[in-house]
Motif scaffolding. Structure first.
Motif, short mmCIF file in Angstrom:
data_model
loop_
_atom_site.label_atom_id
_atom_site.label_comp_id
_atom_site.label_asym_id
_atom_site.label_seq_id
_atom_site.Cartn_x
_atom_site.Cartn_y
_atom_site.Cartn_z
N GLY A 120 68.73 20.68 24.08
CA GLY A 120 68.72 21.94 23.33
C GLY A 120 67.34 22.26 22.80
N TYR A 121 66.72 21.28 22.18
CA TYR A 121 65.37 21.50 21.66
C TYR A 121 64.37 21.65 22.80
N ALA A 176 61.47 28.04 26.04
CA ALA A 176 61.62 29.47 25.76
C ALA A 176 60.53 29.96 24.82
N LEU A 177 60.24 29.19 23.78
CA LEU A 177 59.19 29.59 22.83
C LEU A 177 57.81 29.56 23.48
N LEU A 234 64.67 25.17 23.94
CA LEU A 234 64.05 26.03 22.94
C LEU A 234 62.53 25.97 23.05
N THR A 235 61.99 24.78 23.28
CA THR A 235 60.55 24.61 23.44
C THR A 235 60.03 25.43 24.62
N ALA A 278 60.06 22.30 17.68
CA ALA A 278 61.08 22.12 18.72
C ALA A 278 60.66 21.05 19.72
N THR A 329 72.89 19.54 22.09
CA THR A 329 72.21 20.82 22.23
C THR A 329 72.13 21.52 20.89
N ILE A 330 71.26 22.52 20.85
CA ILE A 330 71.07 23.27 19.60
C ILE A 330 72.24 24.20 19.41
#
Length: 141
Positions: free
Chosen positions: A6-7, A13-14, A10-11, A45, A140-141
């Protein structure tokens, strides 16, 4: 070491958002300040994706990385190591010191803490067992 998917997602995507901001925006708000706040969230993240650090230490490390990079700009580190003309290096490490950036970094760290607190409260309200950092796996987040 286990990857927290999940992180990690997110990493990624960011990172894509940060690259889009750096490449396509040249405005007085989003690029310098929102981008800097998101950079702290990105580092956070990334840390949480590959470590089992708890929220607060990971957020503090992410903030410290941003501060260190800002001070590297003050001391013109890229020029000192001959990368001041490298677009990629300038995009990642920045090119100009601005003390207002510290506010953006702090905002990013505070946002992380607030979001994680909200997530934890939401999970507790839903009856979902929260996992301690020592037993956290690839959730996951």
């Amino acid at each position: 070491m286990r990857l927290n998917r999940g992180y990690a997602a997110l990493t990624i995507a960011l990172l894509a958002i940060e690259l889009a901001i750096a490449l396509f925006l040249n405005d007085p708000i989003v690029r310098p300040y929102v981008g800097d706040a998101l950079a702290v969230v990105l580092v956070y993240a990334g840390i949480r994706a590959v470590t089992r650090l708890p929220v607060v230490p990971a957020a503090l490390i992410a903030f410290a990385v941003a501060v260190a990079i800002e001070f590297s700009q003050y001391f013109r580190l890229l020029k000192a190591i001959g990368l001041d003309q490298n677009r990629f290096a300038r995009m990642i490490l920045g090119s100009g010191f601005d003390p207002k950036d510290f506010i953006a970094y702090a905002s990013g760290a505070v946002a992380v803490l607030l979001i994680e607190r909200y997530r934890r409260a939401s999970r507790a309200d839903a009856g979902i067992r929260t996992v301690s950092p020592s037993s956290e796996s690839s959730s996951t987040i």
